[in-house]
Structure formats: structure tokens, C-alpha cells
Design an enzyme around this catalytic site. Structure first.
Site: not given
Ligand code: EPZ
Length: 422
Positions: A22-23, A118, A123, A308, A400
């Protein structure tokens, strides 16, 4: 809202096929916006999130055809008609924000709704914005939308991310493929989904090096061409089903699974007493002798333990011998499955980002509620090991990220059925 009824049924055995990730698919689909030529994805997972991304791309004027029972996505962005990702679609799925970088690079402008709240955390998108601004974009927030402009085109730059965000890395890498000059992205995320994205972009003519490491270098090109790309296996679906024999006993072969995708997770399972071996078709996982042993877990960016798989691992630790401590370091609110597991007789104490789990001999079936995608499947895993019936409600969360979950688990002998809402 449909629910799923699970009845504990002892050890489970057989084979489970692992779908495309998915991701990975959610970042590969927006890559079509980078080129006028067609992009075809094979081994695509059949999930509601993929349908939402399809809807979003079509709202921008892209053509997206789902073929071969949904496993092939034929896409073309030859005639884009809009550069606005609407709130009505974005609020359903945060990954919609992955159209920002490609649209900005291809069209010189993009308007993308902020996703809003969320269940698992705030996020924000500040890391995406900082990276794209480093490439010369002007971005302002207006009426809940990010308005991004780079009418003269993006310019390569050296940029260090404050945190190795997966989504920000994907947006910046995609944008940099069409920027003038070289971009060096430091402290980049290293997830396998990013490696898969880069492999696809390279097939489209991009010049990129360093994917899978913390430093990715992108040499901008004038245009990208079409390609066909096979989506990598879903390591989170893989990890989830590796837990089936771990929590119930038995032996399951995960078809298409690769240990290299889940090293840190697999080593924790082995530490807990589960045996894992590679086969010609994938991975074989078994637990034959008594309950697992408790282990401690800290979630981290790849190659660390994936957040995850934290909820699913907690379900296993609820049945382990001893006390385990799970620390969630990626998201600030990702323990909502804990009180539901406690309803099934688990012993869990949560303090901030840390959960202490004292294993019990037997979980008991109960009605429980899914709160997010990974929490929902952790409740199903607990239900497989519990005595009696467990009803998991709000399973739209599950749809999802897991295709054919009832069929796949029935295939290894589980007593499970989907209860359609009246
Ligand atoms: C990806 O989300 C995945 N989703 C998530 O999977 C996964 O949990 C996550 O990476 C971490 O591995 C997809 O790929 C679609 P991040 P993403 O940006 O890209 C903070 C699932 O269950 N952050 O690495 O949104 C954020 O708040 C989902 O399949 C900022 O502060 O994750 C979080 O605490 C859930 N500012 C941390 O970084 C930003 O601009 C990691 O987020 C971006 C992120």
C-alpha cells in the site's frame, strides 16, 4: 458499518499470499504526474486507499484504469486539467499530500489541502514545505490549503531534513527529478517503499543515487518518460501475517515475503522464540513449543522496528510469558488499541509513549472497536488467540490496508467471518 467475527480456533497452518505494498503504491501513483507518458503499475494491492488515490488523480485530469481484477493500474497524466487537491478527498487519506511535489515540478504550481487531524498524531507537513522551499518553491498556507509556486521551475539544492520523514522524502525526491541541477537530500528516510519509488523513477529516466541510505542525490532532467513497474511486496502485511502462527501456534508460509524487508521485526520475533526460515516461495514462520517470551520494542525509522507493526506486536506480547515494554517514538498517539486489548483480558499500562505489557495465559473474546488501520488488525490477531468470540467493529479501517483479510485467514484454518451492516 461492517464488523468481523473471530472465534479462537487453536494453531493455524497453511499459506498466505502477500500483496503489493500500500505505502509503495500510494507514492508510485502520484509519480505519473511527473510525465506526459503512461505509467503502468503491476502487483497493485486492492484497497480502498488505492481507490481514493485513483479518485484524486482523476480529479486532476489524469486517466487511471484498473485492470486484471485491480492488480494493474494503467495511468496517464497527458492532459492535466487541475492543480488543486481538494479537501474532500485529502481528508479521507493523508497520502494525498504526495501529489504536491510532482505537480509543483511538472506544472510549476500546486494547491493541496492540508489533511487535518489524524487518530495517531498531529502529522504536520512542515518537513515537506521546508524541503520544497529549499528547491526554490514559494509556499503559503491559505484557507487550509498549501499554495505552492515555482513558475520559473525548481532548482537543485543541498537540503538536510530535521527528521527522516517518509512522505517528505518522497515529495522532495519526486520534485527534484525535474529540477535544474543537482539536489542532495540529507537525513532522508530509508524505507523500502522509497527504494521502490526510486527504482520506478529511474525507469522513467530519472537520475538518482543513494536510495536506501540517508543521503539521496538527484540530478534533475528536462522530462521523464513512461514506464512499467512492479510494486514491491507489502512488508507490513507480511509482518502482520507472520504474527498469526506466533500468536496462535502452527506454521504458515508467507508467499512472496522476503526477510530483508522485515529484518528488525523478524529478529524480535526470533528473540521471542518464533522460528523463521526462507523458502523458495517466501518465508515460513512457526511456533510449536508453548507461548512466546516477552521482548522489548522501540519503534524507529527504517531499518529500525516499524511503527506500523507496533500494535500487532503488542497483541502478541499480551500472550507472552513475562513483561515487555513497547516504546512508540514515531507517532505521539498510537496506543489506542491498548484499551481494546484490555477489554479482552490483557494487562497493559500506558504512560505517554510507553506501554508496559504483562503477558496473560489466555485472552478472552469480547466486542471491541477498531480506531485506525493497524489497531484494527491487532484486534483480529488477538481474537484468533482468544477463547470464544471477538467482534471487531468499524472494520472500514482495515479495508484501507488489508485485502481479502477474511479469505486469507480462513485459508489457514481461522474461524472468521465478515458481518455485513444492516
Ligand atoms: C508513512 O507516513 C506511512 N504512510 C505510515 O503508514 C507510516 O506509519 C509512516 O510513514 C512511518 O513509517 C504512507 O506511506 C502512506 P512520516 P508519513 O512523514 O509519510 C512527523 C500505515 O499504517 N512529521 O515519516 O506520513 C509525523 O508527524 C501508515 O500504513 C512532521 O513532524 O510518515 C510523524 O510523527 C500510518 N512533519 C513522523 O514525522 C512533517 O512534515 C513520521 O512521519 C512530516 C512528518
Amino acid at each position: 458499518m461492517d464488523s468481523i467475527l473471530v472465534t479462537g480456533n487453536g494453531p493455524l497452518s497453511g499459506q498466505i499470499p502477500i500483496a503489493g505494498a500500500k505505502n509503495a503504491c500510494l507514492t508510485l501513483m502520484p509519480a505519473t504526474l511527473l510525465s506526459e507518458d503512461p505509467l503502468t503499475l503491476t502487483n497493485a494491492p486492492r484497497l480502498s486507499d488505492i481507490k481514493t488515490m485513483t479518485q484524486l488523480l482523476q480529479s486532476l485530469g489524469a486517466e487511471v484504469s484498473s485492470l486484471q481484477d485491480g492488480q494493474v493500474l494503467a495511468m496517464s497524466s497527458h492532459d492535466l486539467t487541475s492543480h488543486t487537491a481538494d479537501y474532500d478527498i485529502v481528508r479521507k487519506m493523508r497520502a494525498s499530500n504526495l501529489v504536491l511535489g510532482p505537480m509543483l515540478a511538472r506544472l510549476g504550481q500546486a494547491v493541496v489541502s492540508l489533511p487535518g487531524g489524524c487518530a495517531i498524531g498531529a502529522r504536520p507537513m512542515d518537513l515537506h514545505v521546508e524541503g520544497l522551499e529549499a528547491l526554490g518553491a514559494e509556499i503559503e498556507l491559505k484557507d487550509g490549503y498549501l499554495h505552492a509556486k515555482a513558475l520559473g521551475g525548481l532548482k537543485g539544492a543541498v537540503h538536510e531534513m530535521r527528521f527522516a520523514s517518509v512522505g517528505a522524502t518522497e515529495n522532495i525526491v519526486m520534485a527534484a527529478t525535474l529540477a535544474k541541477g543537482t539536489t542532495v537530500l540529507k537525513n532522508a528516510a530509508r524505507e523500502p517503499e522509497i527504494v521502490d519509488l526510486v527504482n520506478c523513477l529511474r525507469k522513467m529516466g530519472a537520475q538518482i543515487a543513494g536510495e536506501g541510505t540517508s543521503t539521496i542525490e538527484i540530478q534533475g532532467v528536462d522530462r521523464l518518460h513512461g514506464a512499467t513497474h512492479q510494486v514491491v511486496s507489502d512488508r507490513i502485511e507480511l509482518g502482520t501475517y507472520m504474527l498469526v502462527p506466533a500468536i496462535c501456534g502452527g506454521e504458515v508460509e508467507l508467499l512472496g515475503g522476503r526477510k530483508s524487508l522485515v529484518e528488525s521485526f523478524a529478529s524480535k520475533l526470533e528473540e521471542a522464540g518464533v522460528s523463521i526460515s526462507e523458502t523458495a516461495k517466501g518465508l515460513k514462520v512457526s511456533r510449536k513449543n508453548g507461548p512466546v517470551t516477552s521482548v522489548d520494542v522501540i519503534t524507529e525509522p527504517f531499518p529500525g522496528f516499524p511503527t506500523d507493526l507496533q500494535a500487532q506486536m503488542m497483541a502478541l506480547m499480551c500472550t507472552a510469558q513475562g513483561v515487555s515494554v513497547l516504546e512508540e517514538r514515531i507517532f505521539e498517539n498510537r496506543f489506542m488499541h491498548a484499551p481494546e486489548l484490555v477489554r479482552m483480558g490483557a494487562q497493559i499500562e500506558v504512560h505517554g509513549g510507553t506501554a508496559k505489557v504483562t503477558g496473560v495465559d489466555q485472552l478472552k473474546g469480547a466486542p471491541v472497536m477498531a480506531t485506525d488501520l493497524r489497531a484494527s488488525v491487532s484486534l483480529i490477531l488477538a481474537g484468533l488467540a482468544a477463547e470464544g468470540e471477538t467482534t471487531v467493529s468499524r472494520v472500514y479501517h482495515l479495508d484501507r490496508g488489508y485485502e481479502h483479510v477474511v479469505g486469507k485467514l480462513e485459508g489457514v484454518g481461522a474461524k472468521i467471518e465478515r458481518i455485513k451492516s444492516q
